[in-house]
Structure formats: C-alpha cells, structure tokens
Design an enzyme around this catalytic site. Sequence first.
Site, short mmCIF file in Angstrom:
data_model
loop_
_atom_site.label_atom_id
_atom_site.label_comp_id
_atom_site.label_asym_id
_atom_site.label_seq_id
_atom_site.Cartn_x
_atom_site.Cartn_y
_atom_site.Cartn_z
N HIS A 64 0.84 -1.21 0.00
CA HIS A 64 0.00 0.00 0.00
C HIS A 64 0.87 1.25 0.00
O HIS A 64 0.42 2.32 -0.38
CB HIS A 64 -0.97 0.00 1.18
N LYS A 69 9.57 -2.38 3.67
CA LYS A 69 10.70 -2.22 4.58
C LYS A 69 10.65 -3.28 5.66
O LYS A 69 9.58 -3.61 6.18
CB LYS A 69 10.57 -0.83 5.23
N LYS A 93 3.46 -1.86 12.09
CA LYS A 93 4.40 -1.01 12.82
C LYS A 93 4.64 0.31 12.07
O LYS A 93 4.54 1.40 12.63
CB LYS A 93 5.72 -1.78 12.94
N ASP A 98 3.63 6.20 11.51
CA ASP A 98 3.63 7.07 10.33
C ASP A 98 4.95 7.08 9.58
O ASP A 98 5.47 8.14 9.22
CB ASP A 98 3.22 8.50 10.74
N LYS A 105 9.91 -8.58 5.28
CA LYS A 105 10.90 -9.20 6.16
C LYS A 105 11.68 -10.24 5.37
O LYS A 105 11.13 -10.86 4.45
CB LYS A 105 10.20 -9.90 7.35
N TYR A 239 19.37 2.60 28.52
CA TYR A 239 18.62 3.85 28.67
C TYR A 239 17.69 3.80 29.88
O TYR A 239 17.46 4.81 30.53
CB TYR A 239 17.86 4.19 27.38
N SER A 360 15.54 3.97 10.64
CA SER A 360 15.83 3.49 9.28
C SER A 360 15.22 4.43 8.25
O SER A 360 15.81 4.71 7.20
CB SER A 360 15.23 2.10 9.06
N LYS A 366 17.99 10.40 4.39
CA LYS A 366 19.33 10.97 4.26
C LYS A 366 19.99 10.49 2.96
O LYS A 366 20.60 11.28 2.23
CB LYS A 366 20.18 10.52 5.46
#
Length: 468
Positions: A64, A69, A93, A98, A105, A239, A360, A366
């Site tokens: 869609h 990814k 996910k 967004d 996968k 963290y 990612s 980038k």
Amino acid sequence: MAKYNFFEQVNKNFDKAAAYTKFDKGILSQIKMCNTVYHVSFPLRRDDGSVEVIEGWRVEHSHHKMPTKGGIRYSHKVDEDETMALAALMSYKCALVDVPFGGAKGGVKISTRSYSESELERITRRYTFELVKKGFIGPGVDVPAPDYGTGAREMGWILDTYRQMKDDLNAEACVTGKPISQGGIRGRTEATGRGVYFGIREALNVKKDMDALGLEVGVEDKTFCVQGLGNVGYHASKYMTEAGAKLIGVAEIEGAIYDPAGIDLEALMAYRKETGSIIGFGTSKELSDNSMIFEMDCDIMIPAALESQITAENANKVKAKIIAEAANGPVTADAHEMMKERGALIIPDTYMNAGGVVVSYFEWLKDIQHVRYGRMNKKFDEGSLLKIVRELESISGKAYNTADLERLTYGAGEADLVDSGLEETMITAYNQITEIREQHNLNDLRTAAFINAIQKIGIMYEQMGIFP
Ligand code: GLU
C-alpha cells in the site's frame, strides 16, 4: 514447548481489532495477506570445500506504500511462517508510527555461530544477488535492515553487492542500518532500544494506568528484567538504567540471573565478554532455567529476544505488572488475554520496537537526499543563537563564559536530530494509541495499536491499487 503458528497469532490480533473498523471484508483480507513470498535456496561453498544448501525468504506483506521495509533475520529457526508474520508486523508497525513504507521481512535459515565471517559474507552476498535478480531490493522497491543475527556489517555487504549489480544513483538507500561510512546514520544502532525506553517512559507517565497497577508515575526506581542482551535488549536496559530504573534480572542463551540488589549492566557486559556467560556475575543468583526470568518479581519485563516466549503455558506465572514487547511477537494471543485478565499492562511490539524502523526511515531519507542532517543549518543556527546571547549580554551586562556560550549556542547535528525525531515519533504514536483506547473503551493497547494501523492502511487500499 508447543510450536505456535506465528502468522496466525498476528492475524488473531488483527481480527480482534478489525471488528472495531468499518472496512469491507475484502479490504480487511487484502490487508492481512502477504502480497509476495519469495523462497530461495542456493549453494554455499564452505571453507572446507564442501557444498551446503542455504534456504532464505523475502516476504513483502503490503504494497500500500512503497518501498516495503523490514529487517533480515539470520537464525536456524527461520521459516516461511515466521517471515510472513514478521513482514505483517512491519506493515502495522510502519503505519502506527507514520513511516511511509509497506512491511517486509527477510530470513536466512542459518545459525550464525556455525559459520566463519567469510562464509557469512558469501551467504549475504549470494542472498542479495538473488534479491536483486528478482526485484526484491531497491531504494523504491524493498529496503532491508538488520534484525536478529544481522547488523551493520551484513548491511554493508548487501549495499556493496547491490551497487555492483545496479547503476543506481540512490544505491545507498537500498538498505538501512549500514556503517556510517557507507551512508548509515548516527543513532541507528541504538535506535530500537532507545525507542523502547521512550515508549516505556510514555506508558509510565499515564497516571491513570499507573494508579491501576499500583505504581508511581515515572521510570525512576522501577525494577525490570530483560530477556536477551543483544542490540535491542542491551540498549533498552542502558537507557532504562540511565533514567533511574533498576535492572534486576537477565536471561540469555546460557542461562538467567536475578539480583534484587541490582545488576550493573556495563560490568555484566564486560563479565560476559570475558567469561562467555552471565552466570556467576557479582552477587546474582542463577535461575534454574532461562525461561524462569518471566516468573521473577519486577515491575517491568522486557522480552527482547524472539517470538512466542510468553504463552498460555507460562502466562499465569508472569509476575511483572508491565510487559514491554521489545521483541517481535514475544507474547502469544492467548497469553495476552490471560495477562490482561489479571490487569497487566502490555505495551505491544508494533509500537514498542518501532524505533528501529523509524530511524531506518531517517537513514533512507538521508541517502536519497545525499546530504547529512544538520549539514546545512548547524553553523547557521549556532550563529543565530550567538547573536541572541550577545544581545542578552548587552541588555543584562552579564558576560557568559566559554562553557556557557558553547551550551547556549549549540546547533543540532545529525545525532541530535535523529534522537529528537525518534522521541517525537514515539510520543505521538503513544498518544494516538491511548486516544483510540479511550474512544473504544478498551483496556488493551495492542488492539488499539492494531485499530490505528488498520485504519491507516485500509484507507490507502480503499483509494487505490484495485483495478476496475
Ligand atoms: N528489524 C527491525 C524491526 O523489526 C528494523 C526494521 C527496519 O529498520 O527496516 O523493526
């Protein structure tokens, strides 16, 4: 342990949420299905000269949005069902946070420990060759990333192989999670664990939920256990402890340890590197079995390894009040219901571990922009801030020292922007999930997260992609 059909588990969660949406049954089936499943096998020449057949998959769950990814997993447990389930989770996910990608996968059925580095390189390059040949990789088509058993090294091999076969100006954007020198981005390695921390922090800031669990608001002083000290588990723990939470239990392949007095993460990592095991660390006590970690007393349990870890068989023994799904699919659908029944808060995988794909996405941007974040504006921002500081000095008569000046006129570089973009994304997505939870009067974040994703994907399918 019983073998769970992972894709079926994902679809059970999907169906539960789909009942709250108004989409046509056909649209819902289209969302659920895996659009393309590519199964490949190829020969590997081993270092000793023998030949072995390697099996791999790449599943594109939903087109869609393009590109699709999702990571590539290297594990001896990989199979088609698992790859399909993980690809589907990627679609949900990405929609939830967004990120404008469909889900995919990849998996290669190997145990990485059984191969030398050069064998792993040959496997990775040949697998990539097969993907290129069939059009399953490319900056606008399908963009892999690291997952369990792979990392920046493998992504570097993938890029190099792709570049040798394709004359593509945007080649660097064909894969993410690469070394910085090859178009990678600062903060990608830490991203999933960092996102887990942001997500837990958001959940712990909702007073109503904390009251229901009998916990104070905030991360500080919360106790937690982690299953898996790989990239995700390690960074999430790092963290969490930096924010004042206390690590009290760890499970790894070799076994599990528990210490209510607290476990020093960095010291444990060093100890494991030296001895090859977490067992015997400091004052910790060894648990009889590594799955015992789920039965230990703690506020937060972070499964950061593989799927189907908390099942109907052990769900009733889980003591943690919050289960933060850093792994994909660690809790089966039945186990989810059982834990929910006793009032546990489950922060679902599609949200919890989205930090990886979020960063990612920044890396991909980038690479297609061919410019590092901050390159155009860092100096300009610093100059503007300096002008303001100089004005303040002349108004107040106060002179700032060099350290103050550096702090006050700091312009954001790539690492700062990535971190801020990730934090913003995790906050926004949590708000969206809790809003849907209130709207439908649910006591379940997973269903709310699925509703959110189904709505976003369903609208796309309603508008496009169906030929008259
Ligand atoms: N393998 C990670 C995941 O499961 C990251 C995927 C990506 O960055 O594309 O979300």
